[in-house]
Design an enzyme around this catalytic site. Structure first.
Site, short mmCIF file in Angstrom:
data_model
loop_
_atom_site.label_atom_id
_atom_site.label_comp_id
_atom_site.label_asym_id
_atom_site.label_seq_id
_atom_site.Cartn_x
_atom_site.Cartn_y
_atom_site.Cartn_z
N CYS A 162 -6.29 -0.81 13.44
CA CYS A 162 -6.80 -0.16 12.22
C CYS A 162 -7.93 0.82 12.53
O CYS A 162 -8.12 1.81 11.82
CB CYS A 162 -7.30 -1.21 11.24
SG CYS A 162 -6.01 -2.25 10.53
N ASN A 166 30.59 -41.62 -15.06
CA ASN A 166 31.09 -42.99 -15.10
C ASN A 166 29.98 -43.99 -15.43
O ASN A 166 30.19 -44.96 -16.17
CB ASN A 166 31.70 -43.31 -13.73
CG ASN A 166 32.42 -44.64 -13.69
OD1 ASN A 166 33.49 -44.78 -14.27
ND2 ASN A 166 31.85 -45.61 -12.99
N ASP A 225 31.43 -46.85 -8.98
CA ASP A 225 32.23 -48.06 -8.86
C ASP A 225 33.40 -47.96 -9.83
O ASP A 225 33.32 -47.37 -10.90
CB ASP A 225 31.38 -49.30 -9.22
CG ASP A 225 30.31 -49.57 -8.18
OD1 ASP A 225 30.60 -49.38 -6.98
OD2 ASP A 225 29.19 -49.95 -8.56
N ASP A 270 9.93 -39.91 -22.04
CA ASP A 270 10.92 -40.96 -21.85
C ASP A 270 12.07 -40.72 -22.82
O ASP A 270 11.87 -40.54 -24.03
CB ASP A 270 10.26 -42.31 -22.12
CG ASP A 270 11.22 -43.47 -22.02
OD1 ASP A 270 11.33 -44.05 -20.94
OD2 ASP A 270 11.86 -43.77 -23.06
N ASP A 309 13.62 -35.23 -20.08
CA ASP A 309 13.52 -36.07 -18.88
C ASP A 309 12.07 -36.43 -18.66
O ASP A 309 11.17 -35.67 -19.03
CB ASP A 309 14.08 -35.34 -17.66
CG ASP A 309 14.48 -36.29 -16.53
OD1 ASP A 309 13.57 -36.86 -15.89
OD2 ASP A 309 15.69 -36.46 -16.30
N MET A 351 20.45 -34.78 -14.52
CA MET A 351 20.24 -33.44 -14.00
C MET A 351 21.53 -32.74 -13.59
O MET A 351 21.80 -31.62 -14.01
CB MET A 351 19.27 -33.46 -12.82
CG MET A 351 18.95 -32.07 -12.29
SD MET A 351 17.69 -32.09 -10.99
CE MET A 351 18.60 -32.82 -9.64
N LEU A 352 22.34 -33.40 -12.77
CA LEU A 352 23.51 -32.71 -12.22
C LEU A 352 24.53 -32.38 -13.30
O LEU A 352 25.08 -31.27 -13.33
CB LEU A 352 24.13 -33.56 -11.12
CG LEU A 352 23.27 -33.76 -9.88
CD1 LEU A 352 24.00 -34.59 -8.84
CD2 LEU A 352 22.88 -32.41 -9.27
N ARG A 370 0.81 -1.22 0.00
CA ARG A 370 0.00 0.00 0.00
C ARG A 370 0.85 1.28 0.00
O ARG A 370 0.45 2.27 -0.59
CB ARG A 370 -0.93 0.00 1.21
CG ARG A 370 -1.96 -1.11 1.21
CD ARG A 370 -2.97 -0.97 0.08
NE ARG A 370 -4.07 -1.90 0.23
CZ ARG A 370 -5.15 -1.70 0.99
NH1 ARG A 370 -5.26 -0.58 1.70
NH2 ARG A 370 -6.10 -2.60 1.05
N HIS A 416 -0.67 -4.04 5.40
CA HIS A 416 -0.20 -2.88 6.16
C HIS A 416 0.74 -3.36 7.26
O HIS A 416 0.57 -4.45 7.81
CB HIS A 416 -1.37 -2.13 6.82
CG HIS A 416 -2.09 -1.18 5.91
ND1 HIS A 416 -3.44 -0.91 6.03
CD2 HIS A 416 -1.66 -0.41 4.89
CE1 HIS A 416 -3.81 -0.04 5.12
NE2 HIS A 416 -2.74 0.29 4.40
#
Length: 695
Positions: free
Chosen positions: A263, A515, A594, A670, A647, A627-628, A138, A167
């Site tokens: 008020c 990997n 791994d 997919d 994705d 994603m990463l 406001r 307010h």
């Protein structure tokens, strides 16, 4: 001793006739006149036990005059008259002005267009004498310097961010002896920090949402008597332990309009000793040019100002007369502090804004004194082409990327990561002398629709694939570069053979991943499985859980993927085709890997450097269910590169596509299906040509 004086206005014409705050929604014409009269009268009688109550004659047609707190802000014998934000209340102003004048107050009025809603958004601290002033819904931040100057007060600006608490007095109540009753989530981070800086922990009384929505903070306090609509037993007990007495009185009819005890009242005598006027409001003139409306650039800019805790006033707006014509806007941007203003300006510069009050101010350079540590106020780069003004000329920044810094030498300006800074480097700081270059929306109309930023899960995937295939073929024919960033899901969903086809037929010039995708691809080549699952049948193979470790061990025995291919051990798959076609690849390792494979870079800084090198010159990047890795690539990629993010998870696609680039798009599907459709469409466009390669 003279009694305190308060102003109230009987609710003779009170009714919810319109909607100008969330509390009014659903309550239009649903207020009971009789209940409102009874509740107001009860509050009047309670107040009259402690103070002298003056009454303002209500006017027909202005139902919210009952909320006298919004009439103005009174300090000593001076009143700053309200300028209401909404037209529905602006007609109240003459009645309040006439009453204050008749009472002998000096009435001050803000410049036209500077919204300010009186003691609803300006509250004196009872312990220290400064003025808390709210803005965001406001009242405008631009009003605060006037309050400081006219009333000789230190003004502390608080940014309201929850529209229910439109307010300041709906969520913030200074009490005697410097105590503060307030609802922290109603304020932004900066404002909460300011409150905590000024009010010690033992004086702060935060309330929960249940108390807040019953307007517990919209209270009137007179000599440690707190009068409010409602308070929980726990809150009342807390106040009582601090030697406050609580009186609650039902004001539910007025809550329908978004008001309660505070008020409905205005304290008429606020004696304050003069202090040096201080209002921490900084402002700069900003200009934006381009297709501001149809590209939503103007909306984005104004949202960034508000979200950053700032305010704005439009000085000039020239709308393009025809669609091809650019629009130009000049606006003043204000913030409570220089630091917040600089943060907002940085965000606006990212959108292509300029600072016309200093069009050719040289960039400010600060020297690095500790390797790998930037100066405090460094400028953070974006994906967009950037220029800096240095040595009387605009210079284009090289190696543009997101989340870097700009290092300036005698003859160049270059993006660099913080970790790569060396002692003595000169780094661009502040906001002056910097602008970014953005592609205009009308140019995009000549390109394919998929290049427009966004995520589409409802459009037919086939149509999107057709456009991507067309552009992929064009890039290949002109000798351009397409980079693929792929995750192991590519193999699990049956997309491996299709990606291998794209590599074999010359559509991919570099491959980035981790990997896992390499291990699963090689496992499929060796055993026909991925993580022990037969991809042709979708069934787990007995003993198949050992396949990925056997694959890793085999490649490690040969010393590299390339050596295994040359030895004839690996005869198909994505990485087989990369070796045969001479397509470079980089594998970035992680803590969960791994092995890893010999080519996997477990030094992430080295991996980032390889990624960055391989994406140079790319015209398109396909990000396939990882994603990463894709986020990392996105941060390295300058504007102008077409990003296709695929994705099955819409949240992942949105995160990858929403990076401010006009050329990024998300495809929710997919990844195996996407790749199969893409290869089929490319073959329909024409027979692939053969690449002559060899070892």
């Amino acid at each position: 001793m003279n009694r305190l004086r308060y102003l109230m206005c009987p609710p003779d014409h009170y009714q919810v006739n319109y909607v100008i705050n969330p509390w009014m929604e659903g309550n239009v014409q649903r207020s009971s006149q009789q209940r409102a009269q009874d509740q107001w009268q009860k509050l009047y009688e309670i107040l009259s036990q402690y103070v002298q109550v003056e009454c303002l004659t209500p006017a027909v047609g202005w139902p919210d005059m009952v909320f006298t707190a919004n009439a103005g802000l009174i300090v000593n014998q001076t009143v700053v008259l309200s300028q209401f934000y909404h037209p529905e209340r602006q007609g109240e102003q003459p009645y309040f002005r006439d009453w204050f004048t008749a009472q002998g107050y000096q009435v001050l009025e803000l410049p036209q267009g500077t919204a300010f809603e009186g003691a609803g958004d300006a509250l004196l601290d009872r312990g220290h004498g400064w003025l808390w002033a709210g803005y965001g819904f406001r009242s405008m931040l631009e009003a605060h310097p006037y309050l400081a100057k006219w009333l000789s007060l230190e003004v502390l600006s608080l940014h309201l961010i929850d529209k229910r608490f439109y307010h300041l007095d709906t969520c913030f109540c200074p009490l005697s002896d410097g105590y503060l009753l307030y609802y922290p989530p109603a304020f932004d981070t900066y404002s909460n920090h300011l409150i905590e800086l000024r009010i010690p922990p033992e004086k702060r009384i935060p309330v929960g949402e249940a108390d807040a929505i019953h307007f517990a903070c919209n209270a009137v306090e007179i000599d440690r008597v707190v009068i409010a609509n409602s308070m929980s037993a726990e809150l009342q007990q807390r106040l009582q332990t601090l030697d406050f007495r609580v009186i609650t009185t039902d004001l539910s009819e007025f809550l329908k309009a978004g008001g309660a005890a505070k008020c409905l009242t205005l304290r008429l005598d606020e004696p304050v000793a003069g202090t040096p006027s201080v209002a921490g409001v900084a402002k700069r003139l900003v200009s934006l040019q381009g297709h501001l409306v149809d590209s939503n650039l103007l909306t984005e800019a104004l949202d960034r100002i508000a979200d950053g805790g700032g305010s704005f006033q439009i000085e000039q707006f020239n709308l393009g007369a025809h669609r091809p014509d650019p629009s130009v806007i000049h606006l003043w941007v204000s913030a409570p502090t220089e630091a917040l203003l600089d943060s907002i300006l940085n965000n606006l510069i990212d959108l292509g804004a300029r600072l016309p009050d200093a069009p050719e101010t040289p960039v400010r350079l600060e020297v690095v004194t500790q390797a790998g540590v930037a100066p405090e106020d460094f400028y953070v780069t974006t994906i967009y082409p950037t220029e800096i003004y240095h040595q009387n000329q605009w210079r284009r920044v090289q190696n543009q990327r997101m989340d870097g810094v700009i290092v300036v030498t005698e003859d160049s300006a270059t993006c660099r990561l913080i970790r790569d800074l060396q002692v003595g480097d000169r780094v661009v700081c502040g906001v002056d002398g910097i602008h970014t270059l953005h592609k205009q929306s009308q140019e995009r109309g000549q390109e394919f629709g998929f290049m427009e930023s966004g995520v589409s899960s409802e459009r037919r995937v086939e149509l999107v694939v057709e456009e991507i295939a067309w552009e992929l073929r064009r890039i290949r024919e002109r000798g351009g570069k397409t980079v693929v960033v792929a995750g192991p899901v590519t193999i699990h969903t049956g997309g491996g053979p299709h990606l291998a086809t794209l590599i074999r037929e010359g559509y991919v010039q570099a491959l980035l991943g981790g990997n896992a995708i390499a291990v699963h691809d090689l496992e499929q080549s060796l055993y026909g499985t991925s993580l022990g699952v037969d991809l042709s049948r979708g069934r787990a193979v007995k003993g198949g859980h050992r396949h990925h470790l056997k694959t890793i061990n085999l490649i490690r025995r040969y010393g590299s993927i390339e050596a295994a291919v040359k030895a004839g051990v690996i005869t198909s798959g994505i990485f087989y085709e990369c070796i045969r076609q001479g397509v470079p690849f980089s594998l970035a390792g992680s803590i969960r890997d791994d092995g890893p494979l010999p080519e996997t870079r477990m030094d992430l800084i080295q991996a980032q450097a390889e990624y960055s090198q391989l994406i140079k010159g790319a015209e398109m990047i396909l990000m396939l269910s990882t994603m990463l890795h894709s986020i990392g690539v996105g941060n390295m990629t300058p504007a102008g590169v077409k990003l296709i993010c695929v994705d099955i998870n819409p949240a992942v696609v949105t995160k990858l596509a929403d990076r401010g680039s006009l050329e990024s798009v998300g495809v929710v599907t997919d990844v195996g299906l996407f790749l199969s459709l893409l290869v089929r469409q490319l073959h329909q466009l024409g027979q692939p040509y053969s690449l002559t390669t060899g070892y």
